[in-house]
Design a protein around this motif. Structure first.
Motif, mmCIF file in Angstrom:
data_model
loop_
_atom_site.group_PDB
_atom_site.id
_atom_site.type_symbol
_atom_site.label_atom_id
_atom_site.label_comp_id
_atom_site.label_asym_id
_atom_site.label_seq_id
_atom_site.Cartn_x
_atom_site.Cartn_y
_atom_site.Cartn_z
ATOM 1 N N ASP A 1 32.231 41.284 38.673
ATOM 2 C CA ASP A 1 31.806 41.520 40.046
ATOM 3 C C ASP A 1 30.523 42.341 40.149
ATOM 4 O OD1 ASP A 1 32.949 43.787 39.058
ATOM 5 O OD2 ASP A 1 33.875 44.373 40.961
ATOM 6 N N ILE A 2 29.935 42.753 39.021
ATOM 7 C CA ILE A 2 28.732 43.575 39.115
ATOM 8 C C ILE A 2 27.473 42.734 39.151
ATOM 9 C CG2 ILE A 2 29.842 45.469 37.896
ATOM 10 C CD1 ILE A 2 28.302 44.786 35.434
ATOM 11 N N TYR A 3 27.595 41.455 38.853
ATOM 12 C CA TYR A 3 26.401 40.639 38.823
ATOM 13 C C TYR A 3 26.023 40.181 40.210
ATOM 14 C CZ TYR A 3 26.303 41.047 33.841
ATOM 15 O OH TYR A 3 26.212 41.564 32.580
ATOM 16 N N ARG A 4 24.897 39.546 40.313
ATOM 17 C CA ARG A 4 24.173 39.472 41.557
ATOM 18 C C ARG A 4 24.762 38.562 42.623
ATOM 19 N NH1 ARG A 4 19.191 35.997 39.030
ATOM 20 N NH2 ARG A 4 20.182 33.992 39.159
ATOM 21 N N HIS A 5 25.611 37.632 42.253
ATOM 22 C CA HIS A 5 26.070 36.643 43.217
ATOM 23 C C HIS A 5 27.355 37.089 43.920
ATOM 24 C CE1 HIS A 5 23.105 33.616 42.052
ATOM 25 N NE2 HIS A 5 23.307 34.003 40.807
ATOM 26 N N ASP A 6 27.526 38.404 44.110
ATOM 27 C CA ASP A 6 28.781 38.874 44.692
ATOM 28 C C ASP A 6 28.710 39.042 46.205
ATOM 29 O OD1 ASP A 6 27.071 40.959 44.722
ATOM 30 O OD2 ASP A 6 28.497 42.443 43.961
ATOM 31 N N GLN A 7 27.566 38.752 46.822
ATOM 32 C CA GLN A 7 27.452 38.865 48.271
ATOM 33 C C GLN A 7 27.133 37.500 48.857
ATOM 34 O OE1 GLN A 7 27.931 41.547 50.347
ATOM 35 N NE2 GLN A 7 28.812 42.449 48.507
ATOM 36 N N PRO A 8 28.106 36.842 49.464
ATOM 37 C CA PRO A 8 27.861 35.492 49.979
ATOM 38 C C PRO A 8 26.968 35.514 51.211
ATOM 39 C CG PRO A 8 30.033 36.232 50.631
ATOM 40 C CD PRO A 8 29.479 37.294 49.711
ATOM 41 N N ASN A 9 26.371 34.396 51.489
ATOM 42 C CA ASN A 9 25.688 34.191 52.761
ATOM 43 C C ASN A 9 25.926 32.746 53.160
ATOM 44 O OD1 ASN A 9 23.436 33.852 50.459
ATOM 45 N ND2 ASN A 9 22.908 32.465 52.139
ATOM 46 N N THR A 10 25.491 32.373 54.316
ATOM 47 C CA THR A 10 25.528 30.968 54.699
ATOM 48 C C THR A 10 24.104 30.498 54.940
ATOM 49 O OG1 THR A 10 25.863 31.487 57.039
ATOM 50 C CG2 THR A 10 27.836 31.144 55.686
ATOM 51 N N TYR A 11 23.929 29.190 54.898
ATOM 52 C CA TYR A 11 22.573 28.637 54.996
ATOM 53 C C TYR A 11 22.575 27.381 55.856
ATOM 54 C CZ TYR A 11 18.403 25.995 53.894
ATOM 55 O OH TYR A 11 17.250 25.276 54.013
ATOM 56 N N ARG A 12 21.511 27.256 56.629
ATOM 57 C CA ARG A 12 21.224 26.005 57.346
ATOM 58 C C ARG A 12 19.709 25.889 57.470
ATOM 59 N NH1 ARG A 12 22.946 27.767 63.565
ATOM 60 N NH2 ARG A 12 21.590 29.611 63.627
ATOM 61 N N GLN A 13 19.264 24.658 57.712
ATOM 62 C CA GLN A 13 17.817 24.447 57.754
ATOM 63 C C GLN A 13 17.251 24.640 59.155
ATOM 64 O OE1 GLN A 13 15.615 20.548 56.429
ATOM 65 N NE2 GLN A 13 16.249 21.662 54.591
ATOM 66 N N SER A 14 18.090 24.402 60.168
ATOM 67 C CA SER A 14 17.632 24.590 61.549
ATOM 68 C C SER A 14 18.773 25.125 62.387
ATOM 69 C CB SER A 14 17.125 23.272 62.134
ATOM 70 O OG SER A 14 18.215 22.399 62.372
#
Length: 555
Positions: free
Chosen positions: A70-83
């Motif tokens: 859990d110390i590596y960088r991908h532990d904070q999710p986000n969501t994505y959309r193009q518009s």
């Protein structure tokens, strides 16, 4: 982990985030006698807790295999959309390290200054349809002293005067360049043939003992890994220890700030944060400084709603979260007859900036970029490269890996991103993180100008490799990034409170004891690698805060 300093009950300043900016602020303010509590959502680890495991560092799907997954960088999710009309999907495109020291733990260490023109692009090059290019409210000479201070306090190796396109400087780098790699030697030779200028990359990596830390040992695990000997000048081994030694600074790790609270006059009163057991705490101070990068800074401000700030703190302009910028990239790979062994040494030992500020009327596009001839020692990624007419499995693939892994180099091109108001960070209405808080929603699309830049610089990358003697050159296509490690522009700096979030000293227009110090205040993206500018802004803001507090303008 036990803390080296006792808990500070009533600090003068709360700093949220301990990365490139937050750690500088903590060191500067604590050495001037202010009592500081620096908050970090992740743990306080030592370099011995990290290792050089490509599976866990570069391939998050395998991270459960590791003790400290859990110390590596991908532990904070986000969501994505193009518009804004699309449904955002869960994503992990934002590259950030949420442990003490932040993303300086795994960054490449490239530490160049912005050029004088970067601060005045609107005045110099005009407007661009569909973009919102503006001048910064400061110029290069407002920062020059602080660039120099950052280079000496952080520890930067380089060769002043080697790049004819560099902005003026008063002092050389504190250390000579690191050893040249094979890709650096090939770049020097090819650039000379092409009439370009290849110069030693300025790096936050020790070329000799500096600051009590050893020189680089050329192990090859630089970008994306924590330096296990402390040769790279991460905040974990530079600013954080100096801040703690003052006795005026406490680092409160595993503490996620969910809200900045304000008093009845609308001034920042303190923060409400969650500890690792999700228990809620309140901490008050004379001033609050947000250093959470271009994604998590606007997220925190938007979560900090109140009767006085119903649209989010410091957001009377409606600009918090807008003008998100990532740097845009292209790359080409070339193969050689002899071994280059680019898995050794630093990632970049040479940089080329000959097309940093091309004339838009002559070239047909706005902005510019740089070439970074480099190695890439990621064995798993190399084994999975998409190569024409070569399947990703079988004996032929294995032979290709064995024949070529030590014989290739990458010509990375890093370019400007256009500031667009429609590229935003806001709060996802559906997805929550491990703290139970809404994750940042990224809405991002490239401007057509970025594809023009990509086409131009992809050709320059091919040209460099071809001149260096490479064969089998393959290049990446244009694309739309979902995220990046360079996170800029979402709390823009400006003189007008109606069109910007902070003033030229990184002080919020709406709240005079609230400061926002990270890449979010950038007005334009530069061509890449914002870290040294973030640190220069932090040193400058710290001076301003100390002056304002001494004059009792901040009580």
């Amino acid at each position: 982990m036990s803390l080296p300093n006792p808990r500070i009950r009533r600090p003068d300043v709360i700093i949220i985030g301990t990365g490139a900016a937050g750690a500088v602020m903590a060191k500067e303010l604590s050495t001037q006698g202010l009592r500081v509590v620096a908050m970090e959502m992740g743990p306080f680890l030592k370099t011995r807790h990290f290792d050089q495991d490509e599976l866990t560092a570069m391939h998050p799907a395998s991270s459960s295999l590791h003790e400290h997954a859990d110390i590596y960088r991908h532990d904070q999710p986000n969501t994505y959309r193009q518009s804004a009309s699309e449904q955002a999907i869960e994503d992990h495109g934002i590259h950030m390290q949420s442990t003490v020291g932040g993303s300086t733990l795994h960054y490449t260490g490239i530490s160049w200054r912005l050029h004088e023109n970067d601060f005045k692009e609107r005045s110099l090059f005009g407007d661009l349809d569909g973009a919102d290019v503006q001048d910064w409210p400061i110029d290069y000479w407002d920062l020059e002293h602080y660039y120099e201070k950052a280079e000496y306090e952080v520890g930067i190796s380089g060769l002043a005067g080697a790049n004819p396109f560099d902005p003026p400087r008063r002092r050389p780098y504190p250390m000579p360049p690191v050893p040249r790699t094979s890709s650096g030697a090939l770049a020097d030779m090819a650039a000379q043939k092409l009439g370009w200028h290849s110069y030693p990359a300025p790096l936050a990596i020790n070329s000799r003992e500096y600051g009590g830390r050893p020189p680089v040992m050329n192990c090859g695990f630089c970008e994306s890994y924590v330096c296990t000997i402390g040769a790279r000048s991460s905040m974990l081994v530079t600013m954080i220890p100096r801040a703690l030694r003052t006795g005026n600074c406490e680092v409160r790790a595993d503490s996620c700030v969910r809200e900045i609270v304000v008093d009845e006059d609308g001034r920042a009163e303190g923060v409400i944060y969650l500890d690792k057991d999700l228990r809620e705490h309140r901490l008050e101070a004379r001033a609050v400084i947000v250093c959470c990068n271009g994604v998590h800074t606007p997220r925190l401000l938007l979560m900090s709603k109140s009767n006085l700030f119903p649209d989010g703190l410091a957001n009377s302009s409606g600009k918090v979260g807008r003008h998100l910028m990532f740097n845009y990239y292209q790359s080409a790979r070339g193969f050689f007859e002899k071994d280059l062994n680019e898995y050794k040494g630093v990632m970049d030992s040479r940089i080329i900036q000959d097309v940093y500020d091309p004339d838009p009327d002559k070239y047909g596009f706005f902005g510019g970029g740089v070439l970074e001839p480099r190695g890439d020692g990621e064995t798993i990624s190399f084994a999975n490269l998409n190569m024409p007419r070569l399947r990703r499995w079988g004996a032929r693939r294995k032979k290709w890996i064995m024949d070529n892994y030590t014989r290739y180099m990458v010509a990375l091109t890093s370019m400007q991103s256009m500031s667009q108001e429609s590229n935003t960070i806001d709060l996802d209405p559906d997805v929550r993180d491990k703290w139970g808080l809404p994750v940042p929603r990224v809405t991002y699309n490239v401007h057509p100008n970025e594809h023009k830049l990509g086409d131009f610089f992809r050709d320059r990358a091919r040209e460099l490799l071809d001149t260096a003697g490479a064969h089998g050159i393959v290049a990446s296509p244009n694309f739309v990034p979902h995220g990046d490690a360079h996170l800029m522009g979402t709390c823009r700096m400006g003189n007008d409170p109606a069109t910007s979030v902070v003033n030229k000293f990184n002080q919020a227009h709406d709240v005079d004891n609230l400061f926002i110090v990270d890449g979010s205040s950038f007005v334009t993206s530069g061509k890449s690698n914002p870290t040294l500018t973030i640190q220069a802004l932090a040193f400058r803001c710290a001076d301003y805060i100390i002056t304002q507090m001494s004059r009792l303008n901040i009580r």
